[in-house]
Scaffold this motif. Structure first.
Motif, PDB file in Angstrom:
ATOM      1  N   ASP A  88       6.829   6.420  17.781  1.00  0.00           N
ATOM      2  CA  ASP A  88       6.493   6.815  19.148  1.00  0.00           C
ATOM      3  C   ASP A  88       5.360   5.927  19.658  1.00  0.00           C
ATOM      4  N   SER A  89       5.599   5.237  20.751  1.00  0.00           N
ATOM      5  CA  SER A  89       4.639   4.262  21.253  1.00  0.00           C
ATOM      6  C   SER A  89       3.263   4.871  21.520  1.00  0.00           C
ATOM      7  N   LYS A  90       3.225   6.044  22.114  1.00  0.00           N
ATOM      8  CA  LYS A  90       1.944   6.680  22.442  1.00  0.00           C
ATOM      9  C   LYS A  90       1.186   7.103  21.190  1.00  0.00           C
ATOM     10  N   ILE A  91       1.937   7.603  20.197  1.00  0.00           N
ATOM     11  CA  ILE A  91       1.270   7.997  18.943  1.00  0.00           C
ATOM     12  C   ILE A  91       0.814   6.764  18.171  1.00  0.00           C
ATOM     13  N   LEU A  92       1.624   5.709  18.181  1.00  0.00           N
ATOM     14  CA  LEU A  92       1.240   4.449  17.527  1.00  0.00           C
ATOM     15  C   LEU A  92      -0.083   3.925  18.074  1.00  0.00           C
ATOM     16  N   ALA A  93      -0.266   4.078  19.362  1.00  0.00           N
ATOM     17  CA  ALA A  93      -1.491   3.578  19.997  1.00  0.00           C
ATOM     18  C   ALA A  93      -2.733   4.284  19.477  1.00  0.00           C
ATOM     19  N   LYS A  94      -2.570   5.488  18.961  1.00  0.00           N
ATOM     20  CA  LYS A  94      -3.710   6.251  18.469  1.00  0.00           C
ATOM     21  C   LYS A  94      -4.217   5.764  17.114  1.00  0.00           C
ATOM     22  N   TRP A  95      -3.331   5.145  16.326  1.00  0.00           N
ATOM     23  CA  TRP A  95      -3.787   4.727  14.986  1.00  0.00           C
ATOM     24  C   TRP A  95      -3.554   3.246  14.690  1.00  0.00           C
ATOM     25  N   VAL A  96      -2.774   2.546  15.514  1.00  0.00           N
ATOM     26  CA  VAL A  96      -2.621   1.101  15.335  1.00  0.00           C
ATOM     27  C   VAL A  96      -3.258   0.382  16.516  1.00  0.00           C
ATOM     28  N   MET A  97      -2.485   0.144  17.572  1.00  0.00           N
ATOM     29  CA  MET A  97      -2.978  -0.522  18.779  1.00  0.00           C
ATOM     30  C   MET A  97      -2.092  -0.116  19.950  1.00  0.00           C
ATOM     31  N   ASP A  98      -2.558  -0.414  21.146  1.00  0.00           N
ATOM     32  CA  ASP A  98      -1.699  -0.256  22.316  1.00  0.00           C
ATOM     33  C   ASP A  98      -0.449  -1.094  22.113  1.00  0.00           C
ATOM     34  N   ASN A  99       0.681  -0.614  22.634  1.00  0.00           N
ATOM     35  CA  ASN A  99       1.928  -1.302  22.342  1.00  0.00           C
ATOM     36  C   ASN A  99       3.011  -0.903  23.335  1.00  0.00           C
ATOM     37  N   ASP A 100       4.104  -1.637  23.305  1.00  0.00           N
ATOM     38  CA  ASP A 100       5.298  -1.258  24.059  1.00  0.00           C
ATOM     39  C   ASP A 100       6.489  -1.172  23.105  1.00  0.00           C
ATOM     40  N   LEU A 134       0.835  -1.201   0.000  1.00  0.00           N
ATOM     41  CA  LEU A 134       0.000   0.000   0.000  1.00  0.00           C
ATOM     42  C   LEU A 134       0.865   1.245   0.000  1.00  0.00           C
ATOM     43  N   ASP A 135       0.358   2.300  -0.622  1.00  0.00           N
ATOM     44  CA  ASP A 135       1.062   3.581  -0.657  1.00  0.00           C
ATOM     45  C   ASP A 135       0.170   4.677  -0.082  1.00  0.00           C
ATOM     46  N   PHE A 136       0.773   5.522   0.749  1.00  0.00           N
ATOM     47  CA  PHE A 136       0.068   6.647   1.361  1.00  0.00           C
ATOM     48  C   PHE A 136       0.868   7.921   1.099  1.00  0.00           C
ATOM     49  N   GLN A 137       0.157   9.034   1.045  1.00  0.00           N
ATOM     50  CA  GLN A 137       0.806  10.335   0.893  1.00  0.00           C
ATOM     51  C   GLN A 137       0.262  11.280   1.951  1.00  0.00           C
ATOM     52  N   PHE A 138       1.167  12.006   2.585  1.00  0.00           N
ATOM     53  CA  PHE A 138       0.766  12.914   3.654  1.00  0.00           C
ATOM     54  C   PHE A 138       1.434  14.284   3.476  1.00  0.00           C
ATOM     55  N   ASN A 139       0.669  15.323   3.754  1.00  0.00           N
ATOM     56  CA  ASN A 139       1.214  16.680   3.702  1.00  0.00           C
ATOM     57  C   ASN A 139       1.890  17.013   5.028  1.00  0.00           C
ATOM     58  N   SER A 140       2.762  16.143   5.435  1.00  0.00           N
ATOM     59  CA  SER A 140       3.511  16.306   6.674  1.00  0.00           C
ATOM     60  C   SER A 140       4.970  15.988   6.394  1.00  0.00           C
ATOM     61  N   SER A 141       5.852  16.535   7.188  1.00  0.00           N
ATOM     62  CA  SER A 141       7.275  16.276   6.986  1.00  0.00           C
ATOM     63  C   SER A 141       7.598  14.813   7.265  1.00  0.00           C
ATOM     64  N   ILE A 142       8.686  14.351   6.678  1.00  0.00           N
ATOM     65  CA  ILE A 142       9.094  12.970   6.865  1.00  0.00           C
ATOM     66  C   ILE A 142       9.429  12.697   8.330  1.00  0.00           C
ATOM     67  N   GLU A 143       9.952  13.717   9.016  1.00  0.00           N
ATOM     68  CA  GLU A 143      10.266  13.564  10.444  1.00  0.00           C
ATOM     69  C   GLU A 143       9.001  13.344  11.271  1.00  0.00           C
ATOM     70  N   ARG A 144       7.921  14.047  10.907  1.00  0.00           N
ATOM     71  CA  ARG A 144       6.675  13.904  11.650  1.00  0.00           C
ATOM     72  C   ARG A 144       6.042  12.532  11.400  1.00  0.00           C
ATOM     73  N   VAL A 145       6.118  12.055  10.156  1.00  0.00           N
ATOM     74  CA  VAL A 145       5.575  10.731   9.846  1.00  0.00           C
ATOM     75  C   VAL A 145       6.394   9.654  10.558  1.00  0.00           C
ATOM     76  N   TRP A 146       7.704   9.838  10.574  1.00  0.00           N
ATOM     77  CA  TRP A 146       8.567   8.886  11.279  1.00  0.00           C
ATOM     78  C   TRP A 146       8.201   8.830  12.762  1.00  0.00           C
ATOM     79  N   LEU A 147       7.934   9.975  13.336  1.00  0.00           N
ATOM     80  CA  LEU A 147       7.552  10.025  14.751  1.00  0.00           C
ATOM     81  C   LEU A 147       6.270   9.236  14.988  1.00  0.00           C
ATOM     82  N   ALA A 148       5.318   9.369  14.066  1.00  0.00           N
ATOM     83  CA  ALA A 148       4.047   8.652  14.203  1.00  0.00           C
ATOM     84  C   ALA A 148       4.225   7.142  14.077  1.00  0.00           C
ATOM     85  N   LEU A 149       5.289   6.726  13.371  1.00  0.00           N
ATOM     86  CA  LEU A 149       5.561   5.299  13.201  1.00  0.00           C
ATOM     87  C   LEU A 149       6.332   4.709  14.375  1.00  0.00           C
TER      88      LEU A 149
END
Length: 241
Positions: A132-144, A115-130
């Motif tokens: 950071d455990s707390k941010i990951l929990a918001k769009w994937v699942m709870d995690n450690d 799958l391919d996604f495009q975001f109007n966000s910087s690569i650093e911000r997308v990396w953070l979302a991938l």
């Protein structure tokens, strides 16, 4: 490969470049005396004679007296020992290469989520979302999760009748901010999730590949649909960062 009981060392005899050149010279003539061989080298007659002695001991050169002159000719038969050795390992590597080709072909035929996604966000911000455990929990699942190669972690959600809600994972690749990969083991499937990031003209292109599905069954289709939904959640999360 046949083993040979022999006192000569054909491999040692042909290991020296000067001796190999002598064999090449003798291969092109019926026979040649020492003085004619010597003119092809920047070493003296005595040195060439020593090389010839080693070749004779290995059975690769035969000599005969013609008057006061000694003539030398090639006897290529002992080289069959080297040919047999090379043939054995050629067959060995050919079999390994064929097996590798078969494995790669099977891997290409296995279904994968791409799958391919495009975001109007910087690569650093997308990396953070991938990562950071707390941010990951918001769009994937709870995690450690921790972005450390070798770190073992879990994604967790509420179980249902057919799934315990647990994904066992291990971080495989962390190449900030370009690539992230980890295993995704759940419901009897052992797969690998790989995220690849690239920023072009202030747009971050995010590519997902999940590989290792045994067949295009329920797990594959569920993963594909799940990532599409999570991609939508990720876009919303990025707007809030």
């Amino acid at each position: 490969m046949k083993e040979k009981n022999t006192t000569r060392d054909v491999y040692d005899a042909v290991a020296d470049p000067t001796r190999r050149k002598i064999l090449d010279l003798l291969a092109n003539v019926a026979e040649m005396p020492l003085h004619e061989l010597t003119v092809h080298f920047q070493i003296g007659r005595t040195a060439v004679s020593k090389h010839l002695t080693i070749l004779k001991d290995a059975g690769l050169v035969i000599s005969r007296k013609v008057g006061r002159e000694t003539r030398y000719r090639l006897n290529a038969a002992p080289l069959q020992e080297i040919q047999d050795w090379v043939t054995y390992y050629t067959k060995f590597w050919n079999e390994k290469i064929m097996l590798l080709h078969q494995l790669l072909q099977e891997e290409e035929e296995m279904p994968k989520v791409s799958l391919d996604f495009q975001f109007n966000s910087s690569i650093e911000r997308v990396w953070l979302a991938l990562t950071d455990s707390k941010i990951l929990a918001k769009w994937v699942m709870d995690n450690d999760f921790k972005p450390i190669v070798g770190h073992k972690f879990q994604f967790r959600t509420k179980p249902n009748k057919v799934w315990d809600g647990i994904v066992d994972s291990e971080v495989l690749v962390v190449d900030q901010p370009n690539k992230l990969s980890y295993t995704w083991i759940t419901a009897g499937e052992s797969t690998t999730v790989t995220w690849t990031l690239k920023e072009v003209d202030k747009t971050t292109h995010l590519h997902l590949e999940q590989t290792g599905f045994e067949k295009e069954g329920h797990a594959y289709h569920g993963a594909k649909q799940g990532w599409v939904l999570m991609g939508g959640k990720l876009e919303q999360v990025l707007t809030e960062l």
